[in-house]
Scaffold this motif. Structure first.
Motif, PDB file in Angstrom:
ATOM      1  N   UNK A  21       0.827  -1.208   0.000  1.00  0.00           N
ATOM      2  CA  UNK A  21       0.000   0.000   0.000  1.00  0.00           C
ATOM      3  C   UNK A  21       0.860   1.256   0.000  1.00  0.00           C
ATOM      4  N   UNK A  22       1.917   1.265   0.788  1.00  0.00           N
ATOM      5  CA  UNK A  22       2.814   2.421   0.822  1.00  0.00           C
ATOM      6  C   UNK A  22       3.495   2.616  -0.530  1.00  0.00           C
ATOM      7  N   UNK A  23       3.913   1.519  -1.157  1.00  0.00           N
ATOM      8  CA  UNK A  23       4.553   1.605  -2.470  1.00  0.00           C
ATOM      9  C   UNK A  23       3.584   2.159  -3.513  1.00  0.00           C
ATOM     10  N   UNK A  24       2.351   1.679  -3.500  1.00  0.00           N
ATOM     11  CA  UNK A  24       1.359   2.163  -4.464  1.00  0.00           C
ATOM     12  C   UNK A  24       1.076   3.644  -4.272  1.00  0.00           C
ATOM     13  N   UNK A  25       1.021   4.076  -3.028  1.00  0.00           N
ATOM     14  CA  UNK A  25       0.772   5.484  -2.753  1.00  0.00           C
ATOM     15  C   UNK A  25       1.917   6.348  -3.277  1.00  0.00           C
ATOM     16  N   UNK A  26       3.142   5.916  -3.021  1.00  0.00           N
ATOM     17  CA  UNK A  26       4.302   6.670  -3.489  1.00  0.00           C
ATOM     18  C   UNK A  26       4.358   6.660  -5.013  1.00  0.00           C
ATOM     19  N   UNK A  27       4.047   5.529  -5.635  1.00  0.00           N
ATOM     20  CA  UNK A  27       4.058   5.434  -7.093  1.00  0.00           C
ATOM     21  C   UNK A  27       3.017   6.378  -7.699  1.00  0.00           C
ATOM     22  N   UNK A  28       1.821   6.430  -7.104  1.00  0.00           N
ATOM     23  CA  UNK A  28       0.782   7.334  -7.617  1.00  0.00           C
ATOM     24  C   UNK A  28       1.226   8.788  -7.512  1.00  0.00           C
ATOM     25  N   UNK A  29       1.908   9.129  -6.417  1.00  0.00           N
ATOM     26  CA  UNK A  29       2.395  10.498  -6.241  1.00  0.00           C
ATOM     27  C   UNK A  29       3.402  10.854  -7.321  1.00  0.00           C
ATOM     28  N   UNK A  30       4.389   9.986  -7.542  1.00  0.00           N
ATOM     29  CA  UNK A  30       5.394  10.254  -8.566  1.00  0.00           C
ATOM     30  C   UNK A  30       4.782  10.269  -9.958  1.00  0.00           C
ATOM     31  N   UNK A  31       3.804   9.430 -10.203  1.00  0.00           N
ATOM     32  CA  UNK A  31       3.149   9.396 -11.504  1.00  0.00           C
ATOM     33  C   UNK A  31       2.397  10.693 -11.769  1.00  0.00           C
ATOM     34  N   UNK A  32       1.699  11.191 -10.760  1.00  0.00           N
ATOM     35  CA  UNK A  32       0.965  12.443 -10.956  1.00  0.00           C
ATOM     36  C   UNK A  32       1.924  13.621 -11.125  1.00  0.00           C
ATOM     37  N   UNK A  33       3.052  13.612 -10.416  1.00  0.00           N
ATOM     38  CA  UNK A  33       4.050  14.668 -10.608  1.00  0.00           C
ATOM     39  C   UNK A  33       4.632  14.621 -12.017  1.00  0.00           C
ATOM     40  N   UNK A  34       4.885  13.429 -12.512  1.00  0.00           N
ATOM     41  CA  UNK A  34       5.417  13.293 -13.858  1.00  0.00           C
ATOM     42  C   UNK A  34       4.425  13.816 -14.885  1.00  0.00           C
ATOM     43  N   UNK A  35       3.158  13.461 -14.724  1.00  0.00           N
ATOM     44  CA  UNK A  35       2.145  13.934 -15.672  1.00  0.00           C
ATOM     45  C   UNK A  35       2.002  15.453 -15.632  1.00  0.00           C
ATOM     46  N   UNK A  36       2.042  16.034 -14.450  1.00  0.00           N
ATOM     47  CA  UNK A  36       1.914  17.490 -14.371  1.00  0.00           C
ATOM     48  C   UNK A  36       3.133  18.181 -14.980  1.00  0.00           C
ATOM     49  N   UNK A  37       4.317  17.603 -14.798  1.00  0.00           N
ATOM     50  CA  UNK A  37       5.507  18.193 -15.422  1.00  0.00           C
ATOM     51  C   UNK A  37       5.467  18.058 -16.939  1.00  0.00           C
ATOM     52  N   UNK A  38       4.972  16.947 -17.431  1.00  0.00           N
ATOM     53  CA  UNK A  38       4.839  16.772 -18.881  1.00  0.00           C
ATOM     54  C   UNK A  38       3.861  17.797 -19.439  1.00  0.00           C
ATOM     55  N   UNK A  39       2.733  17.987 -18.761  1.00  0.00           N
ATOM     56  CA  UNK A  39       1.742  18.965 -19.231  1.00  0.00           C
ATOM     57  C   UNK A  39       2.302  20.383 -19.199  1.00  0.00           C
ATOM     58  N   UNK A  40       3.054  20.714 -18.154  1.00  0.00           N
ATOM     59  CA  UNK A  40       3.658  22.044 -18.070  1.00  0.00           C
ATOM     60  C   UNK A  40       4.676  22.248 -19.183  1.00  0.00           C
TER      61      UNK A  40
END
Length: 52
Positions: free
Chosen positions: A20-39
């Motif tokens: 669960x902790x790994x999935x939470x951290x992965x989701x956080x990094x994934x959303x940061x990556x997507x926001x940086x790509x969009x920016x």
């Protein structure tokens, strides 16, 4: 027998919490990556409109 059931429960809960902790951290990094790509895409589009 009760000790083995308790050990199984403990190991299962530990693995579940780690997963669960790994999935939470992965989701956080994934959303940061997507926001940086969009920016980045927005900045490239702005740069291209200024160039033209």
């Amino acid at each position: 027998m009760p000790a083995s059931i308790l050990l199984l429960l403990f190991v299962s809960l530990t693995i579940l919490s780690i997963t669960t902790a790994y999935q939470s951290k992965y989701r956080t990094y994934d959303s940061l990556e997507l926001s940086n790509i969009n920016a980045t895409i927005k900045r490239i589009e702005i740069f291209n409109t200024i160039e033209q």
